[in-house]
Design an enzyme around this catalytic site. Structure first.
Site, short mmCIF file in Angstrom:
data_model
loop_
_atom_site.label_atom_id
_atom_site.label_comp_id
_atom_site.label_asym_id
_atom_site.label_seq_id
_atom_site.Cartn_x
_atom_site.Cartn_y
_atom_site.Cartn_z
N SER A 142 -24.05 -69.13 16.92
CA SER A 142 -24.66 -69.20 18.26
C SER A 142 -25.06 -70.78 18.80
O SER A 142 -24.63 -71.68 17.94
CB SER A 142 -26.16 -68.75 17.64
OG SER A 142 -27.19 -68.66 18.83
N TYR A 155 -33.24 -67.55 11.90
CA TYR A 155 -31.90 -67.20 12.73
C TYR A 155 -31.28 -68.59 12.67
O TYR A 155 -29.94 -68.88 12.68
CB TYR A 155 -32.43 -66.79 13.84
CG TYR A 155 -31.14 -66.35 14.97
CD1 TYR A 155 -30.69 -65.07 14.64
CD2 TYR A 155 -30.72 -67.18 15.94
CE1 TYR A 155 -29.59 -64.76 15.60
CE2 TYR A 155 -29.81 -66.81 16.88
CZ TYR A 155 -29.05 -65.77 16.83
OH TYR A 155 -27.93 -65.29 17.19
#
Length: 260
Positions: A142, A155
């Site tokens: 990401s 995350y």
């Protein structure tokens, strides 16, 4: 079906019954790879999705349910696949909260599914790739694997960890015909992202259009969501001969987010 560059290859894509994972499955199947697709559910519609992919692309596709929060399930997924030339570690979940309020069980689940699962599947797949003398590991990281945002501690930690795992895997397999790279998407309009929009609208008291433009895409200079088709195309490239000497690195598909 014009370019079947991956014909004869077998791919396993975790978390692939929707979103980025499904987009990558479509692209790999379109390039001729046989697939094992996966999620934690075991519904008729999951198996129907596999049959549809197979029929449209003329490849073999199976759906195998596995709970990616459990290491033994991750390894069993690879064993049940029977063959794994291409491994795409895509499974992931999200939770947003300040560190002081972040539920411990959510932290544990995000680290398990977003990071530890990739370790387990990779450990199980590498012997198969080594036996074949060829392999591709594509980890879906990401923009948050390269930078950070508040309230996303688990995350961000997991995605940074995925990039570290990518580098180690690349170094351990260098010169063996195996590569390992990470794709770092920015905002991609998937069901997970779509589900965040109503909460953001309430939080910021904005319209859907303003939330997308002023909140979600505020850090994405292109002002546009990336697409699952673009993720799929990037994965196919990393599995191609053109990427034989690309290993241990990241490819950002983020509209310029990490250039800032």
């Amino acid at each position: 079906m014009a370019d079947r560059a991956l014909a004869g290859r077998a791919a396993v894509i975790t978390g692939s019954n929707s979103g980025i994972g499904l987009g990558i499955a479509e692209a790999l199947a379109g390039a001729g790879a046989d697939l094992v697709i996966n999620s934690f559910t075991d519904r008729e519609e999951d198996h129907a999705l596999a049959r549809d992919l197979a029929a449209r692309h003329g490849v073999e596709v199976r759906y195998v349910a596995a709970d990616m929060s459990k290491g033994e399930d991750c390894r069993r997924l690879i064993e049940q696949a029977g063959r794994c030339d291409i491994l795409v570690n895509n499974a992931g979940i999200q939770h947003v909260a300040p560190i002081t309020d972040f539920p411990a069980d959510k932290w544990d689940a995000i680290i398990a599914i977003n990071l530890s699962s990739a370790f387990h599947t990779t450990a199980a797949a590498l012997p198969m790739m080594r036996a074949a003398g060829w392999g591709r590991v594509v980890n879906i990281a990401s923009a948050h694997g390269l930078t950070a945002s508040p309230f996303k501690s688990a995350y961000v930690a997991a995605k940074h960890g995925i990039i570290g795992l990518t580098k180690v895997t690349a170094l351990e397999t260098a010169g063996e015909g195996i590569t390992c790279n990470a794709i770092c998407p920015g905002y991609v309009l998937t069901p997970i992202v779509e589900a965040q929009i109503p909460d953001q609208m309430k939080t910021h008291n904005m319209s859907r259009e303003d939330v997308i433009a002023k909140v979600m895409l505020a850090r994405q200079p292109s002002g546009q969501f990336a697409t699952v088709e673009q993720m799929g195309g990037t994965a196919v490239f990393l599995c191609s001969g053109a990427a034989d000497q690309i290993t241990g690195t990241t490819i950002s598909v983020d509209g310029g987010w990490t250039a800032l």
